[in-house]
Motif scaffolding. Structure first.
Motif, PDB file in Angstrom:
ATOM      1  N   UNK A   1       8.112  14.414   2.568  1.00  0.00           N
ATOM      2  CA  UNK A   1       6.938  13.169   2.294  1.00  0.00           C
ATOM      3  C   UNK A   1       6.476  13.319   2.508  1.00  0.00           C
ATOM      4  N   UNK A   2       5.009  13.850   2.868  1.00  0.00           N
ATOM      5  CA  UNK A   2       3.469  13.860   2.480  1.00  0.00           C
ATOM      6  C   UNK A   2       2.555  13.990   1.288  1.00  0.00           C
ATOM      7  N   UNK A   3       3.718  14.712   0.438  1.00  0.00           N
ATOM      8  CA  UNK A   3       3.731  15.312  -1.026  1.00  0.00           C
ATOM      9  C   UNK A   3       3.815  13.669  -2.112  1.00  0.00           C
ATOM     10  N   UNK A   4       5.010  13.283  -1.356  1.00  0.00           N
ATOM     11  CA  UNK A   4       5.121  12.065  -2.172  1.00  0.00           C
ATOM     12  C   UNK A   4       4.034  10.553  -1.676  1.00  0.00           C
ATOM     13  N   UNK A   5       4.461  10.660  -0.434  1.00  0.00           N
ATOM     14  CA  UNK A   5       3.263   9.738   0.328  1.00  0.00           C
ATOM     15  C   UNK A   5       1.686  10.014  -1.042  1.00  0.00           C
ATOM     16  N   UNK A   6       1.564  10.750  -1.533  1.00  0.00           N
ATOM     17  CA  UNK A   6       0.083  11.290  -2.389  1.00  0.00           C
ATOM     18  C   UNK A   6       0.749  11.539  -4.316  1.00  0.00           C
ATOM     19  N   UNK A   7       1.739  11.389  -4.004  1.00  0.00           N
ATOM     20  CA  UNK A   7       2.095  11.129  -5.381  1.00  0.00           C
ATOM     21  C   UNK A   7       1.820  10.194  -6.357  1.00  0.00           C
ATOM     22  N   UNK A   8       1.086   9.276  -6.357  1.00  0.00           N
ATOM     23  CA  UNK A   8       1.307   7.457  -7.366  1.00  0.00           C
ATOM     24  C   UNK A   8       2.209   7.692  -8.589  1.00  0.00           C
ATOM     25  N   UNK A   9       3.065   8.835  -8.912  1.00  0.00           N
ATOM     26  CA  UNK A   9       2.917   8.885 -10.887  1.00  0.00           C
ATOM     27  C   UNK A   9       4.542   8.566 -10.698  1.00  0.00           C
ATOM     28  N   UNK A  10       5.548  10.144  -9.823  1.00  0.00           N
ATOM     29  CA  UNK A  10       6.622  10.499 -10.241  1.00  0.00           C
ATOM     30  C   UNK A  10       7.638   9.104  -9.981  1.00  0.00           C
ATOM     31  N   UNK A  11       8.731   9.384 -10.323  1.00  0.00           N
ATOM     32  CA  UNK A  11      10.396   8.410  -9.709  1.00  0.00           C
ATOM     33  C   UNK A  11      10.401   8.956  -8.962  1.00  0.00           C
ATOM     34  N   UNK A  12      10.639   9.919  -8.217  1.00  0.00           N
ATOM     35  CA  UNK A  12      11.246  10.476  -7.870  1.00  0.00           C
ATOM     36  C   UNK A  12      11.000   9.987  -6.194  1.00  0.00           C
ATOM     37  N   UNK A  13       8.829  10.507  -6.452  1.00  0.00           N
ATOM     38  CA  UNK A  13       8.334  10.027  -5.047  1.00  0.00           C
ATOM     39  C   UNK A  13       8.155   8.700  -4.933  1.00  0.00           C
ATOM     40  N   UNK A  14       7.940   7.691  -6.051  1.00  0.00           N
ATOM     41  CA  UNK A  14       8.328   6.645  -5.815  1.00  0.00           C
ATOM     42  C   UNK A  14      10.181   5.889  -4.784  1.00  0.00           C
ATOM     43  N   UNK A  15      10.650   6.980  -4.864  1.00  0.00           N
ATOM     44  CA  UNK A  15      12.154   6.497  -4.411  1.00  0.00           C
ATOM     45  C   UNK A  15      12.043   7.601  -2.826  1.00  0.00           C
ATOM     46  N   UNK A  16      11.180   8.044  -2.391  1.00  0.00           N
ATOM     47  CA  UNK A  16      11.103   8.669  -1.716  1.00  0.00           C
ATOM     48  C   UNK A  16      10.499   7.838  -0.475  1.00  0.00           C
ATOM     49  N   UNK A  17       8.867   7.217  -0.960  1.00  0.00           N
ATOM     50  CA  UNK A  17       8.389   6.244  -0.352  1.00  0.00           C
ATOM     51  C   UNK A  17       9.658   4.802  -0.125  1.00  0.00           C
TER      52      UNK A  17
ATOM     53  N   UNK B   1       0.765  -1.368   0.022  1.00  0.00           N
ATOM     54  CA  UNK B   1      -0.055   0.318   0.144  1.00  0.00           C
ATOM     55  C   UNK B   1       0.647   1.186  -0.418  1.00  0.00           C
ATOM     56  N   UNK B   2       2.078   1.428   0.579  1.00  0.00           N
ATOM     57  CA  UNK B   2       2.897   2.246   0.975  1.00  0.00           C
ATOM     58  C   UNK B   2       3.548   2.851  -0.517  1.00  0.00           C
ATOM     59  N   UNK B   3       3.719   1.251  -1.139  1.00  0.00           N
ATOM     60  CA  UNK B   3       4.608   1.426  -2.035  1.00  0.00           C
ATOM     61  C   UNK B   3       4.069   2.042  -3.921  1.00  0.00           C
ATOM     62  N   UNK B   4       2.534   1.162  -3.228  1.00  0.00           N
ATOM     63  CA  UNK B   4       1.751   2.111  -5.053  1.00  0.00           C
ATOM     64  C   UNK B   4       1.692   3.906  -3.914  1.00  0.00           C
ATOM     65  N   UNK B   5       1.315   4.523  -3.275  1.00  0.00           N
ATOM     66  CA  UNK B   5       1.252   5.767  -3.034  1.00  0.00           C
ATOM     67  C   UNK B   5      -0.715   5.588  -1.985  1.00  0.00           C
ATOM     68  N   UNK B   6      -1.286   7.259  -2.099  1.00  0.00           N
ATOM     69  CA  UNK B   6      -2.234   7.256  -1.361  1.00  0.00           C
ATOM     70  C   UNK B   6      -2.531   8.838  -2.182  1.00  0.00           C
ATOM     71  N   UNK B   7      -4.471   8.615  -2.002  1.00  0.00           N
ATOM     72  CA  UNK B   7      -5.378   9.395  -2.794  1.00  0.00           C
ATOM     73  C   UNK B   7      -5.054   9.900  -2.038  1.00  0.00           C
TER      74      UNK B   7
END
Length: 250
Positions: free
Chosen positions: A197-213, A157-163
């Motif tokens: 961090x919160x922005x990365x958790x809510x971003x399920x598209x970018x590679x940078x957000x995936x790496x942060x998660x 669930x963390x890996x895919x991000x949140x809405x």
């Protein structure tokens, strides 16, 4: 029948299953599991597979994986990161050395579990046949299967991000159960104070957000998973200090 014979019968099945669990972690992998376990000797095809392997190893070594391979060592800046991800010419050698070192972690788990293995049978006079190849519960214990499944679900669930922020905070609350209460104290407040961090958790598209998660999972969840595997044994406690800041590089 002697007491020593009864003891061997009652301990052998669970210990044989544990030994097979370790073989799968290090050499054979396990395609039955979702996500599958890719063996350490072969390396990992993605960050997700590396993260999943570590969580599975945490359960199957009672948290002792960190005595050989600490969570920080699967961060991108780690000297062995490229070796683990099959991105270096020295990878095969480095992974083999890690596999050899993991013997110590497996031995610790084996020694600490062997006394509890006697509890598996209600009647020591009965001979029970267990095939380690077919046993689905790690350590032949349903409690560890539930722990493994719950932690894996939380990581996915963390890996895919949140809405939404509501989904994030609800997910974080659920982490308490799957880490056996070892979630870092103040985690919600720390998360609220970290806008990137919160922005990365809510971003399920970018590679940078995936790496942060990924960094967040490694620095915060994996230590809690190790502690959970230890406390579930009921004979060793561990505290996980708040470590929310380490998702950032360095």
């Amino acid at each position: 029948m002697s007491s020593s014979t009864r003891s061997r019968r009652s301990t052998r099945p669970a210990l044989e299953v544990l030994d097979r669990d370790h073989d799968r972690l290090l050499y054979d992998g396990d395609v039955r599991r979702d996500p599958p376990i890719q063996p350490l000797a072969d390396g990992f095809t993605s960050l997700w597979m590396a993260l999943s392997w570590y969580q599975a190893a945490s359960v199957r070594t009672l948290g002792h994986v960190e005595s050989v391979l600490e969570p920080r060592q699967i961060m991108p800046e780690s000297p062995v990161f490229d070796d683990l991800l099959r991105r270096s010419e020295t990878g095969s050698y480095v992974r083999q050395r890690l596999v050899e070192s993991m013997d110590d972690a497996c031995d610790l788990a084996f020694r600490q579990f062997r006394d509890r293995a006697k509890e598996r049978l209600e009647d020591d006079d009965e001979s029970v046949t267990i095939d380690p190849e077919n046993e689905r519960n790690p350590l032949m214990r349903p409690a560890f299967e539930r722990l493994d499944t719950g932690q894996s679900k939380a990581l996915r669930e963390l890996w895919t991000g949140f809405d939404s922020r509501r989904e994030v905070t609800r997910w974080l609350r659920s982490v308490t159960a799957v880490t056996n209460g070892e979630k870092p104290q103040g985690a919600v407040n720390d998360l609220e104070r970290s806008s990137p961090l919160m922005e990365a958790l809510l971003d399920s598209e970018s590679d940078g957000a995936t790496l942060t998660r990924y960094r967040f999972a490694v620095s915060t969840l994996l230590p809690a998973c190790n502690a959970a595997a230890r406390t579930l044994r009921g004979s060793e406690s561990a505290n996980v200090d708040s470590d929310m800041g380490k998702w950032e590089r360095g």
